[in-house]
Design a protein around this motif. Sequence first.
Motif, PDB file in Angstrom:
ATOM      1  N   ARG A  77       0.865  -1.305  -0.093  1.00 57.97           N
ATOM      2  CA  ARG A  77       0.032   0.019  -0.045  1.00 57.97           C
ATOM      3  C   ARG A  77       0.879   1.210  -0.190  1.00 57.97           C
ATOM      4  N   GLU A  78       1.949   1.320   0.692  1.00 56.68           N
ATOM      5  CA  GLU A  78       2.922   2.617   0.938  1.00 56.68           C
ATOM      6  C   GLU A  78       4.056   2.469   0.009  1.00 56.68           C
ATOM      7  N   GLY A  79       4.232   1.300  -0.525  1.00 56.18           N
ATOM      8  CA  GLY A  79       5.376   1.563  -1.389  1.00 56.18           C
ATOM      9  C   GLY A  79       6.759   1.403  -0.581  1.00 56.18           C
ATOM     10  N   HIS A  80       6.930   1.077   0.610  1.00 52.69           N
ATOM     11  CA  HIS A  80       7.947   1.035   1.293  1.00 52.69           C
ATOM     12  C   HIS A  80       7.666   0.056   2.725  1.00 52.69           C
ATOM     13  N   ALA A  81       8.694  -0.205   3.438  1.00 50.27           N
ATOM     14  CA  ALA A  81       8.674  -1.007   4.603  1.00 50.27           C
ATOM     15  C   ALA A  81       9.075  -0.466   5.835  1.00 50.27           C
ATOM     16  N   LYS A 109      20.728  -8.442  18.313  1.00 49.59           N
ATOM     17  CA  LYS A 109      21.352  -9.349  19.205  1.00 49.59           C
ATOM     18  C   LYS A 109      21.845 -10.768  19.017  1.00 49.59           C
ATOM     19  N   GLY A 110      21.439 -10.931  17.633  1.00 47.90           N
ATOM     20  CA  GLY A 110      21.881 -12.227  16.899  1.00 47.90           C
ATOM     21  C   GLY A 110      20.645 -13.249  17.429  1.00 47.90           C
ATOM     22  N   GLU A 111      19.522 -12.748  17.636  1.00 48.74           N
ATOM     23  CA  GLU A 111      18.399 -13.771  17.998  1.00 48.74           C
ATOM     24  C   GLU A 111      17.264 -14.198  16.836  1.00 48.74           C
ATOM     25  N   LEU A 112      17.263 -13.286  15.658  1.00 45.98           N
ATOM     26  CA  LEU A 112      16.353 -13.494  14.793  1.00 45.98           C
ATOM     27  C   LEU A 112      16.709 -14.531  13.742  1.00 45.98           C
ATOM     28  N   ASP A 113      16.197 -15.662  13.587  1.00 44.85           N
ATOM     29  CA  ASP A 113      16.280 -16.771  12.692  1.00 44.85           C
ATOM     30  C   ASP A 113      16.458 -16.205  11.273  1.00 44.85           C
ATOM     31  N   ILE A 114      17.675 -16.622  10.579  1.00 43.58           N
ATOM     32  CA  ILE A 114      18.269 -16.085   9.365  1.00 43.58           C
ATOM     33  C   ILE A 114      17.089 -15.934   8.161  1.00 43.58           C
ATOM     34  N   SER A 115      16.272 -17.086   8.359  1.00 40.92           N
ATOM     35  CA  SER A 115      15.244 -17.290   7.288  1.00 40.92           C
ATOM     36  C   SER A 115      14.188 -16.211   7.557  1.00 40.92           C
ATOM     37  N   LEU A 116      13.820 -15.781   8.659  1.00 42.68           N
ATOM     38  CA  LEU A 116      12.904 -14.669   9.038  1.00 42.68           C
ATOM     39  C   LEU A 116      13.478 -13.210   8.698  1.00 42.68           C
ATOM     40  N   LYS A 117      14.712 -12.967   9.162  1.00 40.75           N
ATOM     41  CA  LYS A 117      15.624 -11.840   8.448  1.00 40.75           C
ATOM     42  C   LYS A 117      15.213 -11.796   7.114  1.00 40.75           C
ATOM     43  N   LYS A 118      15.728 -12.782   6.225  1.00 36.42           N
ATOM     44  CA  LYS A 118      15.690 -13.141   4.804  1.00 36.42           C
ATOM     45  C   LYS A 118      14.417 -12.259   4.343  1.00 36.42           C
ATOM     46  N   ARG A 119      13.185 -12.878   5.134  1.00 35.63           N
ATOM     47  CA  ARG A 119      11.903 -12.585   4.644  1.00 35.63           C
ATOM     48  C   ARG A 119      11.821 -11.206   4.763  1.00 35.63           C
ATOM     49  N   LEU A 120      11.933 -10.763   5.876  1.00 36.17           N
ATOM     50  CA  LEU A 120      11.776  -9.308   6.297  1.00 36.17           C
ATOM     51  C   LEU A 120      12.508  -8.392   5.195  1.00 36.17           C
ATOM     52  N   GLU A 121      14.098  -8.710   4.683  1.00 36.35           N
ATOM     53  CA  GLU A 121      14.587  -7.900   3.826  1.00 36.35           C
ATOM     54  C   GLU A 121      14.090  -8.074   2.462  1.00 36.35           C
ATOM     55  N   GLU A 122      13.347  -9.160   2.135  1.00 34.62           N
ATOM     56  CA  GLU A 122      12.684  -9.272   0.781  1.00 34.62           C
ATOM     57  C   GLU A 122      11.434  -8.359   0.640  1.00 34.62           C
ATOM     58  N   VAL A 123      10.861  -8.023   1.611  1.00 38.75           N
ATOM     59  CA  VAL A 123       9.565  -7.168   1.379  1.00 38.75           C
ATOM     60  C   VAL A 123      10.234  -5.553   1.781  1.00 38.75           C
ATOM     61  N   GLY A 124      11.397  -5.492   1.753  1.00 34.49           N
ATOM     62  CA  GLY A 124      11.847  -4.180   1.952  1.00 34.49           C
ATOM     63  C   GLY A 124      12.496  -3.572   3.319  1.00 34.49           C
ATOM     64  N   VAL A 125      12.547  -4.421   4.311  1.00 39.95           N
ATOM     65  CA  VAL A 125      12.822  -3.795   5.600  1.00 39.95           C
ATOM     66  C   VAL A 125      14.449  -3.219   5.399  1.00 39.95           C
ATOM     67  N   ARG A 126      14.758  -2.244   6.026  1.00 41.05           N
ATOM     68  CA  ARG A 126      16.118  -1.658   5.970  1.00 41.05           C
ATOM     69  C   ARG A 126      16.418  -1.629   7.362  1.00 41.05           C
ATOM     70  N   TRP A 127      17.233  -2.456   8.036  1.00 41.91           N
ATOM     71  CA  TRP A 127      17.533  -2.709   9.211  1.00 41.91           C
ATOM     72  C   TRP A 127      17.909  -1.240   9.922  1.00 41.91           C
ATOM     73  N   TYR A 128      18.749  -0.531   9.160  1.00 42.79           N
ATOM     74  CA  TYR A 128      19.271   0.644   9.832  1.00 42.79           C
ATOM     75  C   TYR A 128      18.589   2.261   9.103  1.00 42.79           C
ATOM     76  N   PHE A 129      17.282   1.934   9.050  1.00 46.80           N
ATOM     77  CA  PHE A 129      16.680   2.888   8.327  1.00 46.80           C
ATOM     78  C   PHE A 129      16.725   4.254   9.265  1.00 46.80           C
ATOM     79  N   PHE A 130      16.718   4.013  10.631  1.00 45.48           N
ATOM     80  CA  PHE A 130      16.634   5.358  11.481  1.00 45.48           C
ATOM     81  C   PHE A 130      18.223   5.858  11.395  1.00 45.48           C
ATOM     82  N   LYS A 131      19.105   5.028  11.410  1.00 43.97           N
ATOM     83  CA  LYS A 131      20.447   5.414  11.407  1.00 43.97           C
ATOM     84  C   LYS A 131      20.667   6.192  10.034  1.00 43.97           C
TER      85      LYS A 131
END
Length: 126
Positions: A70-74, A100-122
């Motif tokens: 809907r918004e064009g970004h995550a 913290k290294g506690e997020l399962d790598i497969s979940l991290k990948k799925r979030l990145e595929e939808v456009g999550v930018r981990w350091y967005f605020f930085k």
Amino acid sequence: QREGHANVVYSHKEEGVDLGLWLKKQRTRKKKGKLNISLIERLEDIGVIWDVLKEQWENNYRLLVNFQQREGHANVPSSHKEEGVNLGTWLNTQQTQMNKGELDISLKKRLEEVGVRWYFFKEQWG
């Protein structure tokens, strides 16, 4: 049937019976491989969810995908709610787990595929 789902909270009682506790015990028995297959099938037929946390994660991820489409970004604002779920808080929790290294790598990948930018605020406030 009355509630429209079989996701009973732990503390729920039905007609004096600790239904939530009973369901928790069934989930534990299934996880240990000690629950009869016919009972598993009967519980699944009425909509019992075996891994509640996984189901919650999947629901929140679905909400994130809807937001992104809907918004064009995550880049979900921290206070943003989607269908009554505080999606921004959930996404911040995912980032905390990732840091913290506690997020399962497969979940991290799925979030990145939808456009999550981990350091967005930085990146935004540099």
